[in-house]
Design an enzyme around this catalytic site. Structure first.
Site, mmCIF file in Angstrom:
data_model
loop_
_atom_site.group_PDB
_atom_site.id
_atom_site.type_symbol
_atom_site.label_atom_id
_atom_site.label_comp_id
_atom_site.label_asym_id
_atom_site.label_seq_id
_atom_site.Cartn_x
_atom_site.Cartn_y
_atom_site.Cartn_z
ATOM 1 N N TRP A 196 0.919 -1.428 -0.133
ATOM 2 C CA TRP A 196 0.067 0.005 -0.031
ATOM 3 C C TRP A 196 0.739 1.256 -0.090
ATOM 4 O O TRP A 196 0.348 2.441 0.251
ATOM 5 C CB TRP A 196 -1.003 0.134 1.171
ATOM 6 C CG TRP A 196 -1.873 -1.302 1.202
ATOM 7 C CD1 TRP A 196 -3.024 -1.478 0.726
ATOM 8 C CD2 TRP A 196 -1.678 -2.483 1.808
ATOM 9 N NE1 TRP A 196 -3.545 -2.643 0.837
ATOM 10 C CE2 TRP A 196 -2.640 -3.477 1.870
ATOM 11 C CE3 TRP A 196 -0.507 -2.965 2.713
ATOM 12 C CZ2 TRP A 196 -2.625 -4.501 2.255
ATOM 13 C CZ3 TRP A 196 -0.651 -4.216 3.264
ATOM 14 C CH2 TRP A 196 -1.515 -5.127 3.019
ATOM 15 N N ASP A 197 2.096 1.081 -0.129
ATOM 16 C CA ASP A 197 3.033 2.130 -0.020
ATOM 17 C C ASP A 197 2.968 3.080 1.231
ATOM 18 O O ASP A 197 3.032 4.135 1.367
ATOM 19 C CB ASP A 197 2.815 3.149 -1.124
ATOM 20 C CG ASP A 197 4.087 4.021 -1.375
ATOM 21 O OD1 ASP A 197 5.241 3.947 -0.906
ATOM 22 O OD2 ASP A 197 3.905 5.334 -2.364
ATOM 23 N N TYR A 198 2.844 2.250 2.360
ATOM 24 C CA TYR A 198 2.805 2.728 3.793
ATOM 25 C C TYR A 198 4.161 2.774 4.382
ATOM 26 O O TYR A 198 4.447 2.179 5.612
ATOM 27 C CB TYR A 198 1.878 1.768 4.719
ATOM 28 C CG TYR A 198 0.142 1.891 4.294
ATOM 29 C CD1 TYR A 198 0.066 3.207 3.781
ATOM 30 C CD2 TYR A 198 -0.459 0.773 4.929
ATOM 31 C CE1 TYR A 198 -1.372 3.377 3.704
ATOM 32 C CE2 TYR A 198 -1.783 1.087 4.662
ATOM 33 C CZ TYR A 198 -2.292 2.152 4.036
ATOM 34 O OH TYR A 198 -3.767 2.331 3.854
ATOM 35 N N LYS A 256 1.495 6.319 8.335
ATOM 36 C CA LYS A 256 0.674 6.619 7.165
ATOM 37 C C LYS A 256 -1.047 6.033 7.359
ATOM 38 O O LYS A 256 -1.960 6.537 7.108
ATOM 39 C CB LYS A 256 0.885 6.146 5.721
ATOM 40 C CG LYS A 256 1.948 7.031 5.363
ATOM 41 C CD LYS A 256 2.572 6.722 3.914
ATOM 42 C CE LYS A 256 3.691 7.273 3.343
ATOM 43 N NZ LYS A 256 4.104 7.071 1.954
#
Length: 811
Positions: A475-477, A504
């Protein structure tokens, strides 16, 4: 024909025109609601819109045919809508009720007035219709006026321990020497000259124009918080133009331009500072060897956007010739295919730890074999590589060799590490090993160290512990912010050295910084693993930090979709029902799915501030859901490719070559007006009492004055609460300063209540954290902000502005 007859005929003609126009309006509203209502109902959504559309269609017909029954139907529609609205919202919430009730209230008002003018209407009915119409109209006016007052604030004083009297910390350093002021990163200014009572008297003390490039590709975003050493400030522009400024006048002392250029992520958040005379990590022999060398005893360290590390004499701005190659170290060396820094460069700043400085870097996350995410430590005096944290080759002993190559596409550290001198540990908040949104072929190193806090020995770079905050992150966290060090009590009442990491996802993790074990409760909870992308294998659980407040991450529902009006709320509900959303950590798929919180946050790189006197922590956030979809390599041919972080509604995709996929489409979940689909606020400031681990207050932050639907500035200071970037700074006098809102203001909040007590208009937006210092020369306290424009804002500037109290007040 008499004059009375002519007058009556004229009134009737006007009445007929009004009636026909109203019928046309009701007909258009009906068609919109019927069309959207059918689509929503087909997706399993609310039936209200279809029913309301049919009712308005009948209403239009009744008024067109001059049927008095139309008035009764209009009243019934509005009352039924009120019942439905309060049933869905289940509370009196201004922003949630607004799109549900305003359009029906407008139609009711017009229907009352049109009915009053219909021929044959009795005088009594006419008067009642006019009066009720006027009453509803006044209600609409009051509703509009109410928009200019804050809504949705949270106050929870019972969660707060008794706050000790404000005082300046005697042990705190006088300099703002690190990104977060001190090595712990608390961003706390121990000064009391500016107070909640006199802050409204702040005036501009000086303004400096940096001369940064403000036009053209790759101009970057000004995210710089200057350092303050004595009476001198050290600032940097996005392309690393370094300036030393007099702290009392803002006049430049020296400038240095490395002529750094890059194409992506152009920013400079700050610089590092080193003083050999105060360094107790050096041996007596090393110090003696520098005893006669007066050049560069105090130096400024800069990691540039073209992937160089350089050292400047803090007094003259000249390069330190004994550092690296005539002052420069090439950070691209051994890092892989950097494409001359396009695919790799630092976006943080050098963190000084004794006679070493640690440097991480941003890595493009598009394809396999992207550059390495290795973190390296260099000698601040010589520029020599001392150690490297390379998770692909953890036992490598030849990292300093000329031909050494670091492991490619490993988890990187693009934000700010933190150094604990007492434990001799440096804490690395990591991102993912590329690519971001599909991890079907990730190796063991990526799985273990991605999106984690890693503690490494500051002398050797060897990992001591790792705590992963997101498992198998697709999730690109990435961990976005500097870990902050503080001492607080654990569940047994024991004072524990902790590390606080914001994320995030809206979760805040508190870890024992000696061991990496959670101090506040964390639960490993099941999360959805389907529907999943082809070849993917998702983690069945994720860590939830339940022992701390979760900020802005309430799960979305169809009912929580928002809009400025009934129509864009209906659009948002259709978009929501037509997307895959199964709660937090919804798996990425080829079908559009909703990521909430989005990859922008939650919390982002700005981090937090902690009032060290009271234990109150301040954190800002943004709440912008994204609608995303994986795109197969074959289907990528249908789209324009963009490497912008969030391409938006331009039909573009971000390259993401992984498995069968060639891209990822990233759109904000928003209405055609460009307004996010979730309920306001879209950004807030929260205060958490670290003594009780409870939310003390939360306030919406920012207005729509400098933005608005379709990107048109409303010019209206409606405190909706807008997405925020940057970070807060707190003071010992009980203030929190913040500038990272979508409107162009620097604000001061009362730290006890969150109430806004002062704001100053800026020439452009600002995303940097405020710098607060006390001049050793004049004793005056300053608040300084770099104002260069918000991310993606058309208004860009090059301002550094200092505020101070008038002499008559400060003394």
């Amino acid at each position: 024909m008499t004059d009375d007859n002519l007058s009556h005929k004229g009134r009737r003609s006007i009445s007929d025109v009004a009636r026909v126009l109203f019928s046309l309006l009701a007909f258009i509203v009906a068609l919109a609601l019927i069309y959207g209502g059918i689509k929503l109902l087909a997706l399993g959504g609310s039936s209200y819109y279809l029913i309301a559309g049919l009712a308005y269609l009948l209403l239009a017909a009744l008024y067109l045919l001059r049927k008095r029954l139309g008035l009764a139907l209009s009243v019934v529609i509005f009352l039924a809508t009120c019942v439905w609205a309060f049933y869905e919202v289940r509370q009196f919430s201004y922003w949630q009720l607004l799109p549900r009730l305003v359009v029906p209230a407008v139609i009711l008002t017009l229907s009352l007035w049109v009915s009053a003018a219909l021929a044959g209407t009795s005088l009594r009915t006419r008067r009642l219709a006019n009066r009720f119409g006027f009453a509803v109209f006044l209600g609409l006016i009051a509703t509009f006026v109410a928009a200019f007052f804050p809504h949705g604030a949270v106050s929870n004083p019972v969660a707060t321990t008794a706050m000790p009297a404000s005082k300046a910390s005697q042990s705190a350093p006088e300099n703002w020497e690190f990104f977060g002021r001190n090595a712990s990163g608390t961003r706390f200014a121990p000064y009391t000259q500016i107070t909640p009572e006199n802050v409204n008297k702040l005036q501009v003390a000086w303004t400096y124009r940096t001369g940064r490039r403000t036009t053209g590709a790759g101009a970057g975003v000004d995210e710089n918080t200057p350092l303050q050493i004595g009476s001198v400030l050290y600032s940097c522009t996005p392309e690393n133009l370094i300036t030393a400024l007099d702290g009392d006048t803002g006049k430049p002392i020296w400038k240095f331009d490395p002529h750094a250029k890059s194409e992506e992520h152009v920013t400079c958040r700050g610089v590092g500072y080193y003083d050999i005379d105060k360094d107790d990590s050096l041996t007596a022999e090393v110090k003696a060897s520098y005893s006669n060398d007066q050049q560069c005893r105090q130096r400024i360290l800069v990691s540039s956007v073209d992937a160089r590390l350089f050292a400047l004499d803090a007094h003259t701005g000249e390069l330190c010739p004994s550092f690296g190659d005539n002052g420069y170290v090439d950070l691209k060396k051994g890092m892989g295919p950097t494409e001359n820094s396009k695919r790799y460069h630092p976006t943080s700043l050098p963190v000084v730890m004794g006679h070493l400085t640690v440097v991480g870097g941003w890595v493009r996350d598009i394809v396999a074999n992207e550059p390495s995410g290795a973190v390296r430590a260099f000698d601040v005096l010589t520029g020599k590589l001392v150690w490297a944290w390379d998770v692909g080759a953890p036992e490598s002993a030849d990292a300093a060799a000329d031909d050494h190559q670091f492991s490619l596409e490993t988890p990187n550290v693009w934000t700010i590490p933190t150094y604990d001198k007492a434990l001799n540990l440096v804490y690395l908040p990591t991102g993912n090993g590329p690519p971001d949104y599909w991890g079907g072929d990730r190796n063991q190193a990526k799985e273990k160290y991605g999106s984690a806090v890693v503690a490494v020995d500051a002398s050797t770079g060897k990992a001591k512990w790792v705590y992963q905050i997101v498992h198998h992150d697709v999730w690109d966290y990435d961990l976005p912010s500097q870990p902050v060090l503080y001492d607080m009590k654990n569940a047994q009442g024991e004072t524990t050295p902790v590390l606080i990491q914001t994320t995030k996802t809206g979760h805040i993790f508190v870890l024992d910084r000696r061991t990496g074990k959670p101090v506040t409760e964390v639960q490993e909870r099941p999360v959805p693993t389907s529907p999943a992308a082809e070849g993917e294998h998702l983690s069945p659980t994720q860590p939830y930090s339940v022992g701390m407040p979760v900020i802005g991450a309430e799960p979305l529902t169809e009912e929580s979709m928002w809009g400025v009006s009934t129509f864009d709320q209906l659009y948002c509900r259709i978009m929501f029902k037509d997307s895959v959303y199964v709660g937090p950590f919804t798996p990425p798929t080829e079908k559009p799915y909703i990521e909430w919180p989005g990859l922008l946050g939650g919390m982002n790189w700005g981090g937090i501030s902690i009032d060290e006197n009271t234990g109150m922590m301040f954190v800002n956030d943004m709440r912008v859901p994204l609608r995303m979809s994986l795109v197969t390599k074959e289907n990528t041919k249908k789209f324009k490719v963009s490497t912008d972080e969030v391409p938006g509604f331009m039909g573009t995709i971000r390259p993401q070559v992984a498995g069968i996929y060639g891209g990822i489409r990233i759109d904000i979940l928003q209405s055609p007006l460009g307004v996010p689909c979730n309920n306001p606020p879209f950004g807030s400031m929260s205060a958490i009492d670290l003594n009780t681990q409870k939310l003390a207050w939360q306030v919406p932050l920012g207005t729509v004055q400098d933005t608005g639907p379709l990107g048109i500035k409303t010019k209206m200071p409606i405190p909706l609460g807008m997405p925020t970037l940057g970070g807060p700074t707190s003071t010992a006098s009980g203030l929190v300063f913040f500038a990272g809102t979508q409107d162009y203001y620097l604000r001061a909040l009362d730290s006890a209540t969150g109430k806004e007590v002062w704001k100053a208009r800026l020439p452009v937006g600002a995303v940097a954290a405020p710098l607060i210092y006390k001049s050793p020369a004049t004793g005056k306290q300053y608040v300084v902000i770099s104002a260069g424009g918000m991310s993606h804002s058309p208004d860009v500037g090059d301002y550094i502005i200092a505020y101070a109290l008038p002499d008559s007040v400060s003394k």
